[in-house]
Design a protein around this motif. Structure first.
Motif, mmCIF file in Angstrom:
data_model
loop_
_atom_site.group_PDB
_atom_site.id
_atom_site.type_symbol
_atom_site.label_atom_id
_atom_site.label_comp_id
_atom_site.label_asym_id
_atom_site.label_seq_id
_atom_site.Cartn_x
_atom_site.Cartn_y
_atom_site.Cartn_z
ATOM 1 N N PHE A 48 0.826 -1.212 0.000
ATOM 2 C CA PHE A 48 0.000 0.000 0.000
ATOM 3 C C PHE A 48 0.859 1.260 0.000
ATOM 4 O O PHE A 48 0.592 2.208 -0.750
ATOM 5 N N LEU A 49 1.877 1.309 0.817
ATOM 6 C CA LEU A 49 2.704 2.509 0.913
ATOM 7 C C LEU A 49 3.422 2.815 -0.400
ATOM 8 O O LEU A 49 3.719 3.979 -0.699
ATOM 9 N N ASP A 50 3.667 1.793 -1.196
ATOM 10 C CA ASP A 50 4.310 1.991 -2.497
ATOM 11 C C ASP A 50 3.397 2.676 -3.512
ATOM 12 O O ASP A 50 3.857 3.070 -4.588
ATOM 13 N N THR A 51 2.118 2.805 -3.185
ATOM 14 C CA THR A 51 1.205 3.518 -4.099
ATOM 15 C C THR A 51 1.364 5.034 -3.978
ATOM 16 O O THR A 51 0.806 5.786 -4.786
ATOM 17 N N ALA A 52 2.097 5.484 -2.967
ATOM 18 C CA ALA A 52 2.310 6.922 -2.761
ATOM 19 C C ALA A 52 3.612 7.372 -3.417
ATOM 20 O O ALA A 52 4.520 6.573 -3.667
ATOM 21 N N ARG A 53 3.700 8.660 -3.682
ATOM 22 C CA ARG A 53 4.979 9.266 -4.059
ATOM 23 C C ARG A 53 5.751 9.490 -2.763
ATOM 24 O O ARG A 53 5.268 10.147 -1.844
ATOM 25 N N LYS A 54 6.956 8.960 -2.684
ATOM 26 C CA LYS A 54 7.733 9.026 -1.448
ATOM 27 C C LYS A 54 8.788 10.124 -1.522
ATOM 28 O O LYS A 54 9.427 10.319 -2.546
ATOM 29 N N GLN A 55 8.925 10.831 -0.407
ATOM 30 C CA GLN A 55 9.934 11.868 -0.286
ATOM 31 C C GLN A 55 10.619 11.728 1.071
ATOM 32 O O GLN A 55 10.037 11.174 2.020
ATOM 33 N N LYS A 56 11.808 12.264 1.192
ATOM 34 C CA LYS A 56 12.515 12.288 2.462
ATOM 35 C C LYS A 56 12.779 13.742 2.865
ATOM 36 O O LYS A 56 13.321 14.513 2.067
ATOM 37 N N LEU A 57 12.392 14.073 4.082
ATOM 38 C CA LEU A 57 12.636 15.405 4.617
ATOM 39 C C LEU A 57 13.859 15.330 5.534
ATOM 40 O O LEU A 57 13.843 14.632 6.547
ATOM 41 N N ILE A 58 14.924 16.029 5.166
ATOM 42 C CA ILE A 58 16.158 15.985 5.926
ATOM 43 C C ILE A 58 15.990 16.761 7.234
ATOM 44 O O ILE A 58 15.450 17.872 7.251
ATOM 45 N N THR A 59 16.440 16.162 8.339
ATOM 46 C CA THR A 59 16.371 16.798 9.655
ATOM 47 C C THR A 59 17.759 16.826 10.283
ATOM 48 O O THR A 59 18.729 16.328 9.691
ATOM 49 N N GLU A 60 17.837 17.386 11.488
ATOM 50 C CA GLU A 60 19.118 17.461 12.184
ATOM 51 C C GLU A 60 19.645 16.069 12.538
ATOM 52 O O GLU A 60 20.846 15.880 12.717
ATOM 53 N N GLU A 61 18.751 15.095 12.656
ATOM 54 C CA GLU A 61 19.146 13.768 13.120
ATOM 55 C C GLU A 61 19.017 12.681 12.050
ATOM 56 O O GLU A 61 19.171 11.504 12.337
ATOM 57 N N GLY A 62 18.713 13.058 10.822
ATOM 58 C CA GLY A 62 18.545 12.059 9.768
ATOM 59 C C GLY A 62 17.489 12.516 8.773
ATOM 60 O O GLY A 62 17.606 13.585 8.184
ATOM 61 N N PHE A 63 16.434 11.706 8.613
ATOM 62 C CA PHE A 63 15.362 12.124 7.717
ATOM 63 C C PHE A 63 14.011 11.576 8.188
ATOM 64 O O PHE A 63 13.931 10.571 8.891
ATOM 65 N N ILE A 64 12.980 12.271 7.756
ATOM 66 C CA ILE A 64 11.599 11.867 7.991
ATOM 67 C C ILE A 64 11.016 11.411 6.659
ATOM 68 O O ILE A 64 11.155 12.087 5.639
ATOM 69 N N GLN A 65 10.351 10.248 6.662
ATOM 70 C CA GLN A 65 9.746 9.721 5.443
ATOM 71 C C GLN A 65 8.368 10.347 5.242
ATOM 72 O O GLN A 65 7.527 10.353 6.133
ATOM 73 N N LEU A 66 8.168 10.878 4.023
ATOM 74 C CA LEU A 66 6.879 11.463 3.636
ATOM 75 C C LEU A 66 6.235 10.605 2.560
ATOM 76 O O LEU A 66 6.918 10.029 1.717
ATOM 77 N N TYR A 67 4.902 10.544 2.590
ATOM 78 C CA TYR A 67 4.121 9.853 1.561
ATOM 79 C C TYR A 67 3.096 10.828 1.010
ATOM 80 O O TYR A 67 2.427 11.532 1.776
ATOM 81 N N HIS A 68 2.952 10.844 -0.319
ATOM 82 C CA HIS A 68 2.056 11.808 -0.960
ATOM 83 C C HIS A 68 1.142 11.091 -1.952
ATOM 84 O O HIS A 68 1.599 10.517 -2.934
ATOM 85 N N TRP A 69 -0.160 11.111 -1.642
ATOM 86 C CA TRP A 69 -1.177 10.637 -2.577
ATOM 87 C C TRP A 69 -1.827 11.887 -3.157
ATOM 88 O O TRP A 69 -2.642 12.542 -2.496
ATOM 89 N N LYS A 70 -1.451 12.224 -4.374
ATOM 90 C CA LYS A 70 -1.842 13.502 -4.956
ATOM 91 C C LYS A 70 -3.322 13.546 -5.287
ATOM 92 O O LYS A 70 -3.900 12.587 -5.809
ATOM 93 N N GLY A 71 -3.961 14.679 -4.969
ATOM 94 C CA GLY A 71 -5.346 14.936 -5.310
ATOM 95 C C GLY A 71 -5.529 16.406 -5.615
ATOM 96 O O GLY A 71 -4.630 17.229 -5.366
ATOM 97 N N ASN A 72 -6.685 16.764 -6.127
ATOM 98 C CA ASN A 72 -6.938 18.151 -6.524
ATOM 99 C C ASN A 72 -7.686 18.951 -5.463
ATOM 100 O O ASN A 72 -7.893 20.152 -5.618
ATOM 101 N N GLY A 73 -8.093 18.281 -4.395
ATOM 102 C CA GLY A 73 -8.833 18.962 -3.335
ATOM 103 C C GLY A 73 -7.910 19.539 -2.272
ATOM 104 O O GLY A 73 -6.708 19.714 -2.489
#
Length: 274
Positions: A48-73
């Motif tokens: 299921f998680l692979d259906t999202a566009r994945k991004q990594k947000l760099i932080t002071e201690e590593g990274f945070i995983q983001l998931y994006h299911w794009k919509g128009n709303g």
């Protein structure tokens, strides 16, 4: 018997160390409390998680995983709780996609695919703020300690674009959680005060100061609070305590879901609120 004995062994160890050093005992107890033993992504969750566009947000201690299911709303940000990850939102994300919402979910520090080994609400709140500043969500839906972290960051950094906030099974007072930890393990008040001193040293607050019920007072968004009387983790009374401090609150008592509130009944209430 083993499940009951292990926490008591931890408590005995903390108490023994406290005889020699309150600070060291507090550090050990806080370390055990802050270390999630679950919440990493399981193989069956990847599909299921692979259906999202994945991004990594760099932080002071590593990274945070983001998931994006794009919509128009409108953009919805999903914030999970302790020992969980973004997969827990699967049965909410699917109906939200049908309504064409733009959906963002994150894995907390030390959870899911994010890096880190320790976790607390203040650390989580900092990452939530970064994601909110990046995506400007009009709606935030948060569960358990994720709800506490969301409200805390919003009290410190209010976002005027936030229109609706859903808090699921959110705790009202941090000291209730910490006293529960104390009862579970049996450590003494010297250890408790050692943890309290460390939290103030590193994060600028005492245990008794960190209260969701106080943080919500300046929130202008419409808020839906959902809780269950069968919640064995966070007291059902927390909902009324938090609601009392809000300007615009709707409460709902779920008959299903316990603490997880991961049921069709709750999904229906969220969709109706939105």
């Amino acid at each position: 018997m083993i499940n009951k004995a292990v926490p008591k062994l931890y408590g005995f160890y903390f108490n023994t160390v406290s005889v020699f050093s309150k600070e060291k005992a507090g550090k050990l107890a806080l370390g055990v409390f802050s270390y999630p033993r679950a919440g990493k992504i399981q193989p069956f969750q990847n599909e299921f998680l692979d259906t999202a566009r994945k991004q990594k947000l760099i932080t002071e201690e590593g990274f945070i995983q983001l998931y994006h299911w794009k919509g128009n709303g409108k953009t919805i940000l999903l914030i999970h709780g302790w020992e969980s990850n973004s997969w827990r939102w699967k049965y909410l994300i699917e109906p939200l996609q049908k309504l064409d919402y733009n959906i963002i979910s994150i894995d907390a520090p030390a959870h899911g695919a994010s890096t880190g080994t320790d976790f607390n609400a203040v650390k989580y709140s900092r990452e939530i703020k970064k994601v909110m500043d990046l995506f400007h969500p009009e709606i935030v839906i948060a569960h358990s300690v994720g709800a506490m972290a969301t409200v805390y960051q919003e009290s410190k950094n209010p976002h005027t674009y936030l229109e609706k906030l859903v808090l699921l099974g959110g705790p009202d007072r941090f000291d209730k959680i910490m006293r529960g930890y104390q009862r579970l393990t049996g450590f003494n008040d010297k250890v408790y005060h050692g943890m309290d001193d460390l939290l103030y040293k590193y994060y600028g607050f005492h245990i008794s100061d960190f209260n969701t019920a106080d943080f919500v007072k300046d929130i202008d968004a419409e808020v839906l609070l959902v809780h269950s009387e069968q919640d064995a983790i966070v007291s059902y009374k927390s909902m009324a305590s938090i609601a009392a401090g809000l300007k615009n609150a709707t409460t709902y008592t779920s008959k299903t879901g316990g603490h997880s509130l991961h049921t069709p009944e709750v999904v229906d209430q969220i969709l109706a609120f939105l």
